[in-house]
Design a protein around this motif. Structure first.
Motif, short mmCIF file in Angstrom:
data_model
loop_
_atom_site.label_atom_id
_atom_site.label_comp_id
_atom_site.label_asym_id
_atom_site.label_seq_id
_atom_site.Cartn_x
_atom_site.Cartn_y
_atom_site.Cartn_z
N ILE A 15 0.97 -1.08 0.01
CA ILE A 15 -0.03 0.15 0.01
C ILE A 15 1.00 1.37 -0.05
O ILE A 15 1.62 1.40 0.93
N VAL A 16 0.65 2.22 -1.15
CA VAL A 16 1.50 3.33 -1.15
C VAL A 16 0.57 4.54 -1.46
O VAL A 16 -0.70 4.20 -1.80
N ASP A 17 1.08 5.59 -1.13
CA ASP A 17 0.09 6.78 -1.42
C ASP A 17 -0.12 6.87 -2.99
O ASP A 17 1.12 6.73 -3.85
N GLN A 21 5.21 7.65 -5.88
CA GLN A 21 5.87 6.12 -6.44
C GLN A 21 7.11 5.92 -5.89
O GLN A 21 8.14 6.37 -6.25
N SER A 22 7.13 4.85 -4.93
CA SER A 22 8.20 4.82 -4.42
C SER A 22 9.09 3.67 -5.36
O SER A 22 8.59 2.96 -6.00
N PHE A 33 -4.79 -1.45 -7.78
CA PHE A 33 -6.09 -0.61 -7.82
C PHE A 33 -5.82 0.41 -6.89
O PHE A 33 -5.14 0.42 -6.01
N SER A 34 -6.88 1.63 -6.74
CA SER A 34 -7.21 2.57 -5.99
C SER A 34 -7.92 2.36 -4.95
O SER A 34 -9.21 2.03 -5.12
N LYS A 39 -2.43 3.51 -3.33
CA LYS A 39 -2.57 2.31 -4.41
C LYS A 39 -2.16 1.27 -3.78
O LYS A 39 -1.18 1.04 -3.22
N VAL A 40 -3.01 0.16 -3.91
CA VAL A 40 -2.65 -1.17 -3.48
C VAL A 40 -2.11 -1.98 -4.62
O VAL A 40 -2.55 -2.12 -5.83
#
Length: 252
Positions: A15-17, A21-22, A33-34, A39-40
């Motif tokens: 799970i990221v923001d 974009q890490s 998907f969001s 963002k998962v």
């Protein structure tokens, strides 16, 4: 695409923001998907129970498309096999990964079948609360679509559970209207379980065939066909609950 003989190591969703974009997320191959501004990313070798939970969310019309998720599962399962063209390597890789493959398919199968019962029972709640008038507008679909689905439900009756599995893009409203029409739950569930024996292998096979194509493009197309937002079902549930409680209060 060869894997160690000891079998794959499980990977949990990331799970990221959504706005960021890490490096780790960028390097991860998976279905994305969001949800709630996040963002998962569902990577390869995700445990089967994660697919089950995501399919239950799809039953509520949240976040994700069943078609996209199952196609990605087919891609992930294909990547757990050795596909270098020799029968021996394929059998060896399948033997090493058989517990993961079988358990994942079973989790997905029951996730698909049980998640279809969520909109069905929401429809039953509408029927019990006598709030079925103007049902199409309450769940966010047009009058013509509602009439078309209603005619299908009346046409197939107790077999609508089987037909619902092949109703791409309108599975949830079909299940909802089947429940609202008074179709017996056991007949509907039996039809869903039988129909899933056909639709799930098709979805997994598509993923297997498209395993070397860009996953993002595949997921985007599939999501456009199958996604349902949370609002129609949240509104339906709240409306049904309101009428049910008011009816119960008046009767008491």
């Amino acid at each position: 695409m060869k894997q160690p003989s000891s079998g794959p190591s499980f990977s949990m969703p990331q799970i990221v923001d959504a706005s960021s974009q890490s490096d780790a997320a960028a390097a991860t191959i998976g279905y994305t998907f969001s949800a709630f501004g996040k963002k998962v990313i569902i990577p390869e070798y995700t445990p089967g129970w994660v697919y089950f939970l995501l399919l239950m969310a799809a039953g509520f019309g949240l976040f994700i498309s069943e078609e996209a998720l199952n196609v990605w599962a087919g891609i992930s399962l294909a990547r757990s096999l050795s596909l270098d063209g020799t029968w021996q390597s394929l059998v060896t890789s399948f033997s090493a990964n058989a517990p993961y493959i079988v358990s994942t398919v079973l989790w997905i199968y029951w996730g698909v079948c049980i998640s279809d019962m969520v909109p069905f029972y929401l429809g039953k709640l509408f029927r019990q609360s006598k709030a079925s008038e103007g049902i199409g507008s309450k769940i966010g679909i047009g009058k013509e679509t509602t009439l078309s689905i209603s005619r299908t439900v009346q046409k197939y009756g107790n077999l609508i559970g089987f037909v619902e599995r092949f109703s791409i893009g309108i599975r949830n409203p079909t299940a909802f209207l089947a429940g609202a029409s008074g179709i017996p739950a056991d007949c509907f569930f039996a039809g869903v379980c039988f129909g899933c024996l056909f639709t799930l292998p098709i979805q997994l096979t598509i993923g297997f065939v498209l395993r070397e194509r860009p996953v993002t493009a595949l997921a985007s197309v599939a999501a456009a066909l199958g996604i349902w937002t949370a609002f129609p079902y949240a509104a339906a549930a709240c409306t049904a609950l309101f009428f049910y409680l008011r009816r119960r209060k008046s009767s008491s």
